[in-house]
Design a protein around this motif. Structure first.
Motif, mmCIF file in Angstrom:
data_model
loop_
_atom_site.group_PDB
_atom_site.id
_atom_site.type_symbol
_atom_site.label_atom_id
_atom_site.label_comp_id
_atom_site.label_asym_id
_atom_site.label_seq_id
_atom_site.Cartn_x
_atom_site.Cartn_y
_atom_site.Cartn_z
ATOM 1 N N ILE A 181 -0.533 -6.105 -3.265
ATOM 2 C CA ILE A 181 -1.567 -5.586 -2.361
ATOM 3 C C ILE A 181 -2.883 -6.351 -2.511
ATOM 4 O O ILE A 181 -3.241 -6.795 -3.602
ATOM 5 C CB ILE A 181 -1.804 -4.064 -2.524
ATOM 6 C CG1 ILE A 181 -2.360 -3.714 -3.897
ATOM 7 C CG2 ILE A 181 -0.574 -3.272 -2.174
ATOM 8 C CD1 ILE A 181 -2.937 -2.299 -3.966
ATOM 9 N N HIS A 182 -3.570 -6.472 -1.407
ATOM 10 C CA HIS A 182 -4.836 -7.216 -1.396
ATOM 11 C C HIS A 182 -5.705 -6.700 -0.263
ATOM 12 O O HIS A 182 -5.227 -6.392 0.829
ATOM 13 C CB HIS A 182 -4.587 -8.718 -1.242
ATOM 14 C CG HIS A 182 -3.602 -9.056 -0.173
ATOM 15 N ND1 HIS A 182 -2.242 -8.945 -0.353
ATOM 16 C CD2 HIS A 182 -3.782 -9.484 1.097
ATOM 17 C CE1 HIS A 182 -1.625 -9.287 0.757
ATOM 18 N NE2 HIS A 182 -2.532 -9.612 1.664
ATOM 19 N N LEU A 183 -6.981 -6.638 -0.575
ATOM 20 C CA LEU A 183 -7.982 -6.255 0.414
ATOM 21 C C LEU A 183 -8.576 -7.546 0.962
ATOM 22 O O LEU A 183 -9.103 -8.363 0.201
ATOM 23 C CB LEU A 183 -9.041 -5.433 -0.311
ATOM 24 C CG LEU A 183 -9.922 -4.440 0.426
ATOM 25 C CD1 LEU A 183 -9.118 -3.486 1.288
ATOM 26 C CD2 LEU A 183 -10.768 -3.682 -0.588
ATOM 27 N N HIS A 184 -8.465 -7.736 2.279
ATOM 28 C CA HIS A 184 -9.138 -8.868 2.908
ATOM 29 C C HIS A 184 -10.601 -8.494 3.092
ATOM 30 O O HIS A 184 -10.915 -7.446 3.675
ATOM 31 C CB HIS A 184 -8.549 -9.153 4.290
ATOM 32 C CG HIS A 184 -7.149 -9.661 4.287
ATOM 33 N ND1 HIS A 184 -6.836 -11.001 4.380
ATOM 34 C CD2 HIS A 184 -5.968 -9.014 4.229
ATOM 35 C CE1 HIS A 184 -5.526 -11.153 4.369
ATOM 36 N NE2 HIS A 184 -4.969 -9.961 4.289
ATOM 37 N N PRO B 164 0.817 -1.223 0.000
ATOM 38 C CA PRO B 164 0.000 0.000 0.000
ATOM 39 C C PRO B 164 0.847 1.268 0.000
ATOM 40 O O PRO B 164 0.483 2.263 -0.641
ATOM 41 C CB PRO B 164 -0.823 -0.129 1.289
ATOM 42 C CG PRO B 164 -0.951 -1.608 1.496
ATOM 43 C CD PRO B 164 0.364 -2.194 1.025
ATOM 44 N N ASN C 144 0.006 -3.459 5.514
ATOM 45 C CA ASN C 144 1.178 -2.837 4.878
ATOM 46 C C ASN C 144 2.428 -3.202 5.673
ATOM 47 O O ASN C 144 2.624 -2.693 6.770
ATOM 48 C CB ASN C 144 1.016 -1.319 4.838
ATOM 49 C CG ASN C 144 2.182 -0.640 4.134
ATOM 50 O OD1 ASN C 144 2.210 -0.563 2.919
ATOM 51 N ND2 ASN C 144 3.163 -0.164 4.877
ATOM 52 N N GLN D 263 1.547 -8.284 6.675
ATOM 53 C CA GLN D 263 1.578 -8.551 5.225
ATOM 54 C C GLN D 263 2.571 -9.671 4.935
ATOM 55 O O GLN D 263 3.748 -9.601 5.314
ATOM 56 C CB GLN D 263 1.983 -7.283 4.440
ATOM 57 C CG GLN D 263 1.887 -7.499 2.933
ATOM 58 C CD GLN D 263 2.216 -6.256 2.105
ATOM 59 O OE1 GLN D 263 2.666 -5.242 2.636
ATOM 60 N NE2 GLN D 263 1.998 -6.351 0.805
ATOM 61 N N MET E 117 -6.398 -4.032 4.763
ATOM 62 C CA MET E 117 -5.216 -4.136 3.909
ATOM 63 C C MET E 117 -3.975 -3.940 4.777
ATOM 64 O O MET E 117 -3.807 -2.900 5.405
ATOM 65 C CB MET E 117 -5.267 -3.093 2.791
ATOM 66 C CG MET E 117 -4.200 -3.318 1.731
ATOM 67 S SD MET E 117 -4.287 -2.138 0.366
ATOM 68 C CE MET E 117 -5.642 -2.804 -0.602
#
Ligand code: AMP
Length: 113
Positions: free
Chosen positions: A98-101, A50, A87, A93, A85
Motif C-alpha cells: 500500500i502507498h499513498l500518492h 488497502p 485498491n 493499483q 490510495m
C-alpha cells in the motif's frame, strides 16, 4: 519476504529519492510523476492492499497521513495537495504494497479519471 519494488526500496536494494522517513514510514519521489510533485508514502510493514488493512495496522496507516502533513510543511506546499490510495488493479493499483500518492504543484482535476 516483501518482493515488491517497494520492499526493495525499504531494504535499500534499489535506489529511491527519499524525502521523508520515520520509524514506520518511508516516502520517496515517484519515478513516473503525474504532477510536478508526486511522492509515494509507504509503511515499512508490508500490507498488500488497502482492503487488507487490519485493526493492528491503524497506527501505521495513520502515520502515512501524518507523514503527508510533514512533507507538505517541509516542501512549503501551501496551495493544496491530493492524497490517493488505489485498491486493486481496476482502480489503478500496480504495486501490491500500500502507498499513498502525494500529488501537488498543479491544479488537479476532479473527478480523477
Ligand atoms: P499504483 O499504480 O497506485 O500501484 O502506484 C504505483 C506507483 O509506483 C506508480 O506511480 C509508479 O510510477 C511508482 N513506481 C514504480 N516503481 C517505482 C520506483 N522504483 N521508484 C519510485 N516509484 C515507482
Amino acid at each position: 519476504m516483501n518482493n515488491t519494488v517497494f520492499g526493495k526500496i525499504i531494504r535499500r536494494e534499489i535506489p529511491a529519492d527519499i524525502v521523508y522517513e520515520d520509524n514506520s514510514t518511508l516516502a520517496f519521489k515517484d519515478t513516473s510523476p503525474q504532477a510536478p510533485i508526486h511522492i509515494l508514502i509507504i509503511p515499512k510493514k508490508l500490507i498488500d492492499m488497502p482492503q487488507n488493512i487490519t485493526t493492528q495496522d491503524l497506527e501505521i496507516v495513520g502515520n502515512l497521513f501524518f507523514a503527508a502533513k510533514e512533507i507538505a510543511k517541509k516542501l512549503n506546499i501551501t496551495n493544496g495537495y491530493r492524497l490517493v490510495m488505489n485498491n486493486g488493479e481496476e482502480a489503478g493499483q500496480s504495486v501490491f504494497h500500500i502507498h499513498l500518492h502525494f500529488l501537488a504543484g498543479r491544479k488537479l482535476n476532479w473527478p480523477p479519471g
